[in-house]
Motif scaffolding. Structure first.
Motif, PDB file in Angstrom:
ATOM      1  N   ARG A  56       0.779  -1.011  -0.066  1.00 36.89           N
ATOM      2  CA  ARG A  56      -0.263   0.172  -0.203  1.00 36.89           C
ATOM      3  C   ARG A  56       0.896   1.534   0.054  1.00 36.89           C
ATOM      4  N   LEU A  57       2.161   0.943   0.433  1.00 39.53           N
ATOM      5  CA  LEU A  57       2.851   2.074   0.416  1.00 39.53           C
ATOM      6  C   LEU A  57       3.842   2.491  -0.800  1.00 39.53           C
ATOM      7  N   TYR A  58       4.160   3.799  -1.116  1.00 42.92           N
ATOM      8  CA  TYR A  58       5.119   3.929  -2.150  1.00 42.92           C
ATOM      9  C   TYR A  58       6.125   3.469  -1.860  1.00 42.92           C
ATOM     10  N   PRO A  59       7.118   3.076  -3.028  1.00 43.56           N
ATOM     11  CA  PRO A  59       8.555   2.528  -2.995  1.00 43.56           C
ATOM     12  C   PRO A  59       9.557   3.612  -2.611  1.00 43.56           C
ATOM     13  N   ASP A  60      10.686   3.356  -2.019  1.00 43.45           N
ATOM     14  CA  ASP A  60      11.636   4.267  -2.134  1.00 43.45           C
ATOM     15  C   ASP A  60      11.875   5.111  -3.418  1.00 43.45           C
ATOM     16  N   PRO A  61      11.758   6.268  -3.730  1.00 48.93           N
ATOM     17  CA  PRO A  61      11.695   6.996  -5.060  1.00 48.93           C
ATOM     18  C   PRO A  61      13.188   7.156  -5.228  1.00 48.93           C
ATOM     19  N   GLU A  62      14.123   7.063  -4.428  1.00 49.44           N
ATOM     20  CA  GLU A  62      15.586   7.047  -4.429  1.00 49.44           C
ATOM     21  C   GLU A  62      16.261   5.694  -4.788  1.00 49.44           C
ATOM     22  N   SER A  63      15.585   4.544  -4.150  1.00 50.23           N
ATOM     23  CA  SER A  63      16.021   3.245  -4.440  1.00 50.23           C
ATOM     24  C   SER A  63      17.400   3.131  -4.029  1.00 50.23           C
ATOM     25  N   LEU A  64      17.451   3.756  -2.517  1.00 51.35           N
ATOM     26  CA  LEU A  64      18.906   3.734  -1.979  1.00 51.35           C
ATOM     27  C   LEU A  64      19.481   2.366  -1.741  1.00 51.35           C
ATOM     28  N   GLU A  65      18.856   1.381  -1.130  1.00 51.44           N
ATOM     29  CA  GLU A  65      19.299   0.444  -0.806  1.00 51.44           C
ATOM     30  C   GLU A  65      19.924  -0.538  -2.090  1.00 51.44           C
ATOM     31  N   LEU A  66      19.124  -0.448  -3.190  1.00 50.30           N
ATOM     32  CA  LEU A  66      19.547  -0.927  -4.491  1.00 50.30           C
ATOM     33  C   LEU A  66      20.721  -0.253  -4.971  1.00 50.30           C
ATOM     34  N   ARG A  67      20.608   1.114  -4.917  1.00 50.89           N
ATOM     35  CA  ARG A  67      21.821   1.726  -5.512  1.00 50.89           C
ATOM     36  C   ARG A  67      23.237   1.317  -4.696  1.00 50.89           C
ATOM     37  N   LYS A  68      23.047   1.217  -3.403  1.00 52.46           N
ATOM     38  CA  LYS A  68      24.088   1.092  -2.559  1.00 52.46           C
ATOM     39  C   LYS A  68      24.814  -0.371  -2.761  1.00 52.46           C
ATOM     40  N   VAL A  69      23.623  -1.375  -2.959  1.00 54.99           N
ATOM     41  CA  VAL A  69      24.384  -2.632  -3.421  1.00 54.99           C
ATOM     42  C   VAL A  69      24.987  -2.568  -4.677  1.00 54.99           C
ATOM     43  N   LEU A  70      24.498  -1.874  -5.817  1.00 56.62           N
ATOM     44  CA  LEU A  70      25.055  -1.589  -7.038  1.00 56.62           C
ATOM     45  C   LEU A  70      26.492  -1.277  -7.128  1.00 56.62           C
ATOM     46  N   ILE A  78      27.540   5.685  -4.196  1.00 51.61           N
ATOM     47  CA  ILE A  78      25.974   5.484  -4.239  1.00 51.61           C
ATOM     48  C   ILE A  78      25.623   6.744  -5.626  1.00 51.61           C
ATOM     49  N   ASP A  79      26.313   7.924  -5.468  1.00 46.95           N
ATOM     50  CA  ASP A  79      25.984   8.987  -6.356  1.00 46.95           C
ATOM     51  C   ASP A  79      26.474   8.787  -7.818  1.00 46.95           C
ATOM     52  N   ASN A  80      27.129   7.462  -8.050  1.00 48.88           N
ATOM     53  CA  ASN A  80      27.457   7.152  -9.323  1.00 48.88           C
ATOM     54  C   ASN A  80      26.533   6.256 -10.086  1.00 48.88           C
ATOM     55  N   VAL A  81      25.285   5.975  -9.287  1.00 52.75           N
ATOM     56  CA  VAL A  81      24.435   4.768  -9.646  1.00 52.75           C
ATOM     57  C   VAL A  81      23.033   5.426  -9.860  1.00 52.75           C
ATOM     58  N   PHE A  82      22.479   5.063 -11.159  1.00 50.21           N
ATOM     59  CA  PHE A  82      20.955   5.702 -11.354  1.00 50.21           C
ATOM     60  C   PHE A  82      20.278   4.260 -11.852  1.00 50.21           C
ATOM     61  N   VAL A  83      18.906   4.047 -11.144  1.00 49.73           N
ATOM     62  CA  VAL A  83      18.472   3.133 -11.370  1.00 49.73           C
ATOM     63  C   VAL A  83      16.948   3.424 -12.260  1.00 49.73           C
ATOM     64  N   SER A  84      16.514   2.478 -12.918  1.00 48.71           N
ATOM     65  CA  SER A  84      15.423   2.507 -13.658  1.00 48.71           C
ATOM     66  C   SER A  84      14.654   1.531 -13.822  1.00 48.71           C
ATOM     67  N   ASN A  85      13.159   1.639 -14.567  1.00 48.04           N
ATOM     68  CA  ASN A  85      12.326   0.426 -14.748  1.00 48.04           C
ATOM     69  C   ASN A  85      12.986  -0.074 -16.188  1.00 48.04           C
ATOM     70  N   GLY A  86      13.929  -0.836 -16.052  1.00 41.11           N
ATOM     71  CA  GLY A  86      14.568  -1.643 -17.272  1.00 41.11           C
ATOM     72  C   GLY A  86      15.576  -0.617 -17.680  1.00 41.11           C
ATOM     73  N   SER A  87      16.487  -1.232 -18.425  1.00 42.51           N
ATOM     74  CA  SER A  87      17.472  -0.415 -18.839  1.00 42.51           C
ATOM     75  C   SER A  87      17.003   0.465 -20.016  1.00 42.51           C
ATOM     76  N   ASP A  88      15.951  -0.072 -20.775  1.00 39.36           N
ATOM     77  CA  ASP A  88      15.294   0.871 -21.811  1.00 39.36           C
ATOM     78  C   ASP A  88      14.995   2.275 -21.054  1.00 39.36           C
ATOM     79  N   GLU A  89      14.436   2.256 -19.921  1.00 35.47           N
ATOM     80  CA  GLU A  89      14.231   3.590 -19.238  1.00 35.47           C
ATOM     81  C   GLU A  89      15.391   4.319 -19.099  1.00 35.47           C
ATOM     82  N   THR A  90      16.367   3.839 -18.730  1.00 34.27           N
ATOM     83  CA  THR A  90      17.777   4.639 -18.668  1.00 34.27           C
ATOM     84  C   THR A  90      18.273   5.037 -19.927  1.00 34.27           C
TER      85      THR A  90
END
Lengths: 351, 351
Positions: A56-70, A78-90
């Motif tokens: 029911r809650l919005y996801p983290d808009p910054e995807s911090l945990e995922l970006r940290k792991v990447l 972490i500020d070298n990483v951008f995530v998106s809905n598939g790489s087509d969106e990137t």
């Protein structure tokens, strides 16, 4: 059709057409470069674990945990990483942020979404002619002093440009952004270029979970680059959609990177099946280009690519044919038994 | 910061800032209009059921099953329905497809993502001044002969424009596209305008699963409109990202619509809690605007909105304050007990 409610931008668009997504399970699906193996058990378990009331809650808009792991995976911040809905969106955001209205260049035969983005964002494109057998003209590419888009390995051919060539290209064209799309890189024996982003501020590496992480169904892509580039991508993303990655995609991505050993083993298996398939097709007289990806680009003697596609489909195997390529077809590497079935049908077709 | 790699479009962007998404569970979160109740059990079960090996496969790029279910829900055809990664993505595509470079109008106080899209797609915007207490100037709106964007109910005020007014607007401005954003419509006692799309070719209704279907975490939005409008949206979508809805989002959306009775009951409960909260705050001397949504727009006597926000946060309750609104704050309707806690803190703040 044109409607009076359309804006002018719709006039020239010619959208990308993905490979057929037939739900019909009777086909062996070797047409959209999906991974034949499932995601790791832990990825599945994690998704189920997070499937609860919190949806029911919005996801983290910054995807911090995922970006940290990447970031940790690639040895960057972490500020070298951008995530998106598939790489087509990137890719769409990158074209919009960095190439809108500009001159850019890429090989004529490459991922066919690039020309679509180029139209959407009004780029002037210099398409580089291919050498024989769809090889990239490395010399011509080195001479271009505009933004470059390079799929490495290239799609649909599978050609890999080596690290030294790419470093020279980055050095030589430092005033232009060079986007390297590594959708298939994990199927090569080379490392990602992501680790060079500190030295090369003009390098943006785009990657996906759809192929080597077996998560095409979850839509996770990302980019690694200098923090100014990531900031630019975020400007566009946050002017478009605050939350492109849902809660389950974020946790799936995190767990997949943690299960790297599982995926390394899968990729090794796919590479081995690829080389087996290449050899078998060559023995039948096919021309098969060297591939560093999870697909092969194959010429069935003098048969037209569309006929080859049709013949395989009749026999229950879907492969990919491109309207603008009359000789070669692209075949995704499946499980060993899928490829054995393909080789049997190939024998019939070539008879 | 500006980088030499940026295109000109980045110069003027001022991205949308969503409400705080604090993972910290100690807060009562009444700031981003999430539903306080979980999705239906069947939605959760369905997601778990589809969390398996098939996640290696791309989702259906056309989301046919989900669109079929939505078409039937609204009594329209499947080619009248467009789906996207949250309704923000639909809004972005709609601005791009229909409003790029054009004159458009909307009320000055409305969903603050509209000005962001307008900048991204280079629209010339006529922002209509509000009447007293942030009421929409219906007369001024009726006189505009340009594309219109109307959140109905309006955010962050909660004001509902009635059906007859909207039908007159559609009739009166038939050469312009009128986008009606019904993100909060299910919390009103009125029906969606979606059923009028056959009569009004200039009507595009945008809706979301994030609020009334309690699925903000899954990112599902959609639009209903004449098939030419949907065709235009698909031109942009397919020039941007073939697969914006992942496999789990698609099945979650399908199951949610099938469980309509569960959600109708939730929405009824939220409406009842809203009216209870409104009355209680009014008894404390607050001014509370009439709301047809799952939030209230509230003025705490002569207290500055930022101070009200800070005071609530100190007491563990997150509400939403907008930098451009100095008197009113927006409060999401939670469970009855959340609102009782809010009212207790309100008493302190107003003391």
């Amino acid at each position: 059709m044109m409607s009076k409610y359309y804006s002018d931008i719709l006039k020239d668009l010619s959208p990308y057409t993905p490979g057929e997504q037939l739900n019909d399970k009777k086909y062996i699906k070797l047409n959209t470069n999906e991974n034949p193996y499932p995601p790791s058990d832990k990825v599945i378990t994690t998704i189920k674990e997070y499937s609860g009331g919190d949806l029911r809650l919005y996801p983290d808009p910054e995807s911090l945990e995922l970006r940290k792991v990447l970031a940790s995976h690639h040895g960057v911040d972490i500020d070298n990483v951008f995530v998106s809905n598939g790489s087509d969106e990137t890719l769409a955001f990158a074209f919009n942020a960095f190439y809108t209205g500009k001159k850019i260049a890429y090989p004529k035969v490459t991922y066919s979404f690039y020309p679509v983005y180029a139209k959407l964002y009004n780029c002037q494109v210099d398409e580089l002619d291919m050498l024989d057998d769809y090889e990239i003209d490395k010399k011509a590419l080195m001479e271009k002093k505009v933004g470059l888009v390079i799929a490495n390995p290239n799609a649909p051919t599978g050609e890999l440009l080596d690290k030294d060539y790419l470093l020279a290209l980055l050095e030589n064209n430092s005033n232009s952004l060079i986007l390297i799309d590594e959708a298939y890189m994990d199927f090569s024996q080379e490392e990602s270029m992501a680790k060079y982003i500190k030295e090369y501020k003009n390098l943006l590496v785009v990657r996906t979970f759809s192929k080597s992480y077996s998560l095409a169904g979850m839509r996770i892509g990302y980019a690694v680059g200098d923090k100014e580039l990531i900031f630019g991508l975020n400007l566009v993303k946050n002017s478009f959609n605050s939350y492109p990655l849902d809660r389950l995609a974020q946790v799936a991505g995190i767990q997949a990177i943690k299960d790297q050993a599982y995926y390394d083993a899968l990729n090794k298996e796919i590479i081995s099946t690829r080389e087996y398939t290449k050899k078998a097709l060559e023995e039948l007289g096919c021309k098969v280009l060297p591939s560093a990806s999870n697909f092969l680009f194959v010429k069935f003697k003098d048969l037209a690519s569309f006929k080859v596609y049709e013949d395989f489909k009749k026999e229950g195997i879907l492969i990919r044919q491109f309207s603008y390529i009359s000789d070669y077809v692209r075949i995704t590497i499946g499980k060993k038994e899928d490829m054995e079935a393909l080789i049997e049908v190939a024998k019939e077709i070539l008879r």
